[in-house]
Scaffold this motif. Structure first.
Motif, PDB file in Angstrom:
ATOM      1  N   GLY A 181      13.236  24.202  35.142  1.00  9.42           N
ATOM      2  CA  GLY A 181      14.321  24.671  34.297  1.00  9.42           C
ATOM      3  C   GLY A 181      15.516  23.740  34.252  1.00  9.42           C
ATOM      4  N   GLU A 182      15.523  22.732  35.103  1.00 10.19           N
ATOM      5  CA  GLU A 182      16.656  21.806  35.142  1.00 10.19           C
ATOM      6  C   GLU A 182      16.586  20.785  34.024  1.00 10.19           C
ATOM      7  OE1 GLU A 182      18.920  18.909  38.404  1.00 10.19           O
ATOM      8  OE2 GLU A 182      17.352  20.293  39.056  1.00 10.19           O
ATOM      9  N   THR A 183      15.376  20.485  33.543  1.00  9.50           N
ATOM     10  CA  THR A 183      15.199  19.594  32.406  1.00  9.50           C
ATOM     11  C   THR A 183      14.461  20.358  31.310  1.00  9.50           C
ATOM     12  OG1 THR A 183      13.075  18.728  33.187  1.00  9.50           O
ATOM     13  CG2 THR A 183      15.061  17.596  33.928  1.00  9.50           C
ATOM     14  N   PRO A 184      14.588  19.908  30.039  1.00 11.96           N
ATOM     15  CA  PRO A 184      13.985  20.670  28.933  1.00 11.96           C
ATOM     16  C   PRO A 184      12.486  20.903  29.070  1.00 11.96           C
ATOM     17  CG  PRO A 184      15.541  19.039  28.101  1.00 11.96           C
ATOM     18  CD  PRO A 184      15.389  18.766  29.572  1.00 11.96           C
ATOM     19  N   ASP A 185      11.743  19.921  29.609  1.00 15.23           N
ATOM     20  CA  ASP A 185      10.294  20.075  29.694  1.00 15.23           C
ATOM     21  C   ASP A 185       9.761  19.997  31.122  1.00 15.23           C
ATOM     22  OD1 ASP A 185      10.848  17.418  30.045  1.00 15.23           O
ATOM     23  OD2 ASP A 185       9.814  16.730  28.252  1.00 15.23           O
ATOM     24  N   ASP A 186      10.658  20.093  32.112  1.00 13.09           N
ATOM     25  CA  ASP A 186      10.244  20.076  33.523  1.00 13.09           C
ATOM     26  C   ASP A 186       9.370  18.867  33.841  1.00 13.09           C
ATOM     27  OD1 ASP A 186      11.586  22.490  34.014  1.00 13.09           O
ATOM     28  OD2 ASP A 186       9.856  23.666  33.400  1.00 13.09           O
ATOM     29  N   TRP A 187       9.716  17.718  33.278  1.00 10.09           N
ATOM     30  CA  TRP A 187       8.820  16.566  33.339  1.00 10.09           C
ATOM     31  C   TRP A 187       8.699  15.970  34.737  1.00 10.09           C
ATOM     32  CZ3 TRP A 187      10.021  11.529  34.643  1.00 10.09           C
ATOM     33  CH2 TRP A 187      11.378  11.204  34.737  1.00 10.09           C
ATOM     34  N   ASP A 188       9.712  16.152  35.597  1.00 11.75           N
ATOM     35  CA  ASP A 188       9.654  15.568  36.941  1.00 11.75           C
ATOM     36  C   ASP A 188       9.896  16.625  38.014  1.00 11.75           C
ATOM     37  OD1 ASP A 188      12.334  15.977  36.436  1.00 11.75           O
ATOM     38  OD2 ASP A 188      12.999  13.999  37.076  1.00 11.75           O
ATOM     39  N   SER A 189       9.313  17.794  37.813  1.00 11.61           N
ATOM     40  CA  SER A 189       9.574  18.927  38.704  1.00 11.61           C
ATOM     41  C   SER A 189       8.590  19.043  39.867  1.00 11.61           C
ATOM     42  CB  SER A 189       9.547  20.232  37.898  1.00 11.61           C
ATOM     43  OG  SER A 189       8.276  20.431  37.302  1.00 11.61           O
ATOM     44  N   LYS A 190       7.555  18.196  39.878  1.00 15.97           N
ATOM     45  CA  LYS A 190       6.519  18.323  40.913  1.00 15.97           C
ATOM     46  C   LYS A 190       6.556  17.161  41.912  1.00 15.97           C
ATOM     47  CE  LYS A 190       2.873  21.050  41.837  1.00 15.97           C
ATOM     48  NZ  LYS A 190       2.937  22.529  41.917  1.00 15.97           N
ATOM     49  N   SER A 191       6.590  15.931  41.409  1.00 13.89           N
ATOM     50  CA  SER A 191       6.578  14.752  42.280  1.00 13.89           C
ATOM     51  C   SER A 191       7.172  13.574  41.525  1.00 13.89           C
ATOM     52  CB  SER A 191       5.152  14.420  42.726  1.00 13.89           C
ATOM     53  OG  SER A 191       5.138  13.315  43.622  1.00 13.89           O
TER      54      SER A 191
END
Length: 299
Positions: A181-191
């Protein structure tokens, strides 16, 4: 502002070679530097046995490449790396060349450092550490009188320092995956992990890095680190600068992957050499002034 890299019209630049068993399946994750008026590429290659080795190619313009028939670096430490040498990142430092690569063997992946005086013959220095880790890359100059390196103990990007390239201390997390939720597409939310050699500018170190979220699509962006304390992140835009869109980036040995080991400044241009879907090597570019502006204050 936002930034999007533009694919070069000749991309992809490097394809698997069916005439060479060791690089007949995949060529990818290439390191490129300039030296003595030429571009020098070290790339990860796989044959039908999926064992990785490091190939070498040279170019006058960074677009058309002549490669050696045999790898310049291959598994050489028995069970420690019998499954391959992966993801080279080459730094020119103090008149020598240092390759950060990942050894893949019976104990999994761990980060190695090798040295060369001619870019062809390589000799191991030491592991960064003998534990699960990768995406390591040396800064192109010492910081505070010590060698500095970025690495990835999953899922974060770390920095560490050394007096001799053998013993590394002061391991510090500098960047972590962002919350969903911090970025529009959660592109770097895992690693996340570092890409190529950090670029020194008047504003700070440019750190190009990759990341993925729940959908496991690899994208890249850039952040700005303090020149004297690279553990301090000055700015980290929320948007990515490149993602898989071409067929050869979406479908390959590993689908939906943009993965880079090189972010090189050539004149006024940033050259971002990258692998698409772990199959071929491509190139995307941007005006370097735009990259700097994005790193300083991009959205």
């Amino acid at each position: 502002m936002q930034l999007k890299l533009v694919r070069h019209p000749q991309s992809p630049l490097l394809y698997p070679n069916p005439l060479h068993r060791w690089e007949s399946l995949n060529v990818f994750n290439a390191s490129v530097l300039q030296h003595n008026g030429l571009f020098h590429m070290h790339y990860r290659a796989q044959g039908v046995d999926f064992i990785s080795s490091i190939g070498y190619a040279v170019s006058a313009d960074g677009l058309v490449w002549n490669r050696m028939e045999n790898p310049v670096f291959a598994p050489h430490n028995g069970r420690e790396d019998y499954r391959g040498l992966e993801d080279p990142r080459v730094t020119a430092l103090d008149g020598r060349f240092y390759m950060c690569y990942t050894a893949y063997g019976e104990n999994g992946n761990y980060p190695m450092i090798a040295v060369s005086d001619n870019l062809i013959t390589w000799e191991d220095v030491a592991p960064l550490e003998k534990t699960e880790n990768k995406d390591h890359v040396l800064f192109p100059e010492k910081i505070g009188g010590r060698y500095a390196i970025l690495h990835r103990r999953r899922p974060h990007i770390w920095v560490a320092f050394s007096d001799d390239l053998i013993t590394w201390t002061d391991h510090t997390v500098i960047m972590s995956p962002r919350a969903v939720g911090e970025t529009p597409d959660d592109w770097d939310s895992k690693s996340i992990g570092a890409n190529g050699v950090p670029i020194k500018t008047a504003d700070g170190w440019l750190l190009f890095y990759h990341g993925y979220g729940a959908a496991h699509v690899y994208r890249s962006s850039v952040a700005l680190l303090d020149l004297h304390d690279p553990a301090k992140v000055l700015h980290r835009p929320t948007t990515h600068i490149i993602e898989p869109t071409e067929t050869w980036e979406i479908r390959g040995d590993v689908p939906n992957v943009i993965f880079s080991c090189t972010n090189l400044v050539v004149g006024a241009e940033l050259r971002f050499y990258y692998a698409g879907a772990d199959r071929m090597v491509g190139l995307a570019t941007a005006p370097f002034a735009d990259v700097q502006a994005f790193a300083r204050g991009g959205a």
